[in-house]
Design an enzyme around this catalytic site. Sequence first.
Site, PDB file in Angstrom:
ATOM      1  N   CYS A 269      -2.685  -2.811  -2.392  1.00 20.78           N
ATOM      2  CA  CYS A 269      -3.158  -4.061  -1.906  1.00 20.78           C
ATOM      3  C   CYS A 269      -3.362  -5.447  -2.197  1.00 20.78           C
ATOM      4  CB  CYS A 269      -4.673  -4.220  -0.926  1.00 20.78           C
ATOM      5  SG  CYS A 269      -4.494  -2.293   0.377  1.00 20.78           S
TER       6      CYS A 269
ATOM      7  N   THR B  15       0.853  -1.348   0.007  1.00 18.58           N
ATOM      8  CA  THR B  15       0.161  -0.048   0.087  1.00 18.58           C
ATOM      9  C   THR B  15       0.861   1.075   0.170  1.00 18.58           C
ATOM     10  OG1 THR B  15      -1.676   1.101   1.091  1.00 18.58           O
ATOM     11  CG2 THR B  15      -0.505  -0.250   2.815  1.00 18.58           C
ATOM     12  N   PHE B  16       0.911   2.175  -0.034  1.00 18.80           N
ATOM     13  CA  PHE B  16       1.014   3.805  -0.243  1.00 18.80           C
ATOM     14  C   PHE B  16       0.480   4.129   0.635  1.00 18.80           C
ATOM     15  CE2 PHE B  16       0.514   8.565  -1.333  1.00 18.80           C
ATOM     16  CZ  PHE B  16       2.181   8.374  -1.669  1.00 18.80           C
TER      17      PHE B  16
ATOM     18  N   GLY C 238      -2.382  -0.809  11.314  1.00 16.30           N
ATOM     19  CA  GLY C 238      -4.210  -0.253  11.752  1.00 16.30           C
ATOM     20  C   GLY C 238      -4.430   0.376  10.138  1.00 16.30           C
TER      21      GLY C 238
END
Length: 234
Positions: A178, A84-85, A160
């Site tokens: 993802c 992810t970024f 999270g």
Amino acid sequence: MKLQRTLRACKFGIVNYFDALNLQERLVSDRKAGNILDTILSLQHPPTYTLGKRRTDHNLLVSESDLKAMGAELHYTERGGDITFHGPRQAILYPIVSLREIGVGARKYVEGLESVMIEVASLYGVNAHPGKAGETGVWVGDRKIGAIGVRISSGITSHGLAFNINPDLNYFKHIVPCGIPDKGVTSLRTETEMELPEDEVLHEQLIQSFAKIFQFGVIQWKQDGPFLPTEEIT
């Protein structure tokens, strides 16, 4: 009479990913030892790509040298989830909480994180929803607005959620977000016709939603201030 549980909320600005990771690790150790209350970190990162423990490097579509050229970092983590970024104008929440004390299992915890982002999106007229089977995070149609990647150690959570307020979405073109191909990425700014408040307000709304969903009766706000790698939160 049932005592109200307290959630400590620590708000920062833009924090280097490695510094935030080190802080999480210290807080997890302190939470396991019972030295601190359940705590949630609220912050943003400079342009950063992270890979989960499955190490799905094939979902990174450019070289590390290309990332450095565009001013982005790459980090390998032990959280769940795929690549992810993270970047400015994206709200990051890192809860360090005891699942045993809040009385939920891992799956319900992830579903709760989804509900946090869905609830805040709804405040701005955006109909977000959980992904289908195999599609983690929170979506608006077939466009992803929020990512989830958690780590649980001895019942204590870390890492999270990441909620897209108004980040530069071009950064997502360099990955398979993802690990889900043929799906788009979106932001709250893109999806709403309403005027958005300052980012700080969105961060606070996410924290308040987290506290409500996981039944914390009190939020103990830590005074805003600059983040220091050696900072102790006690």
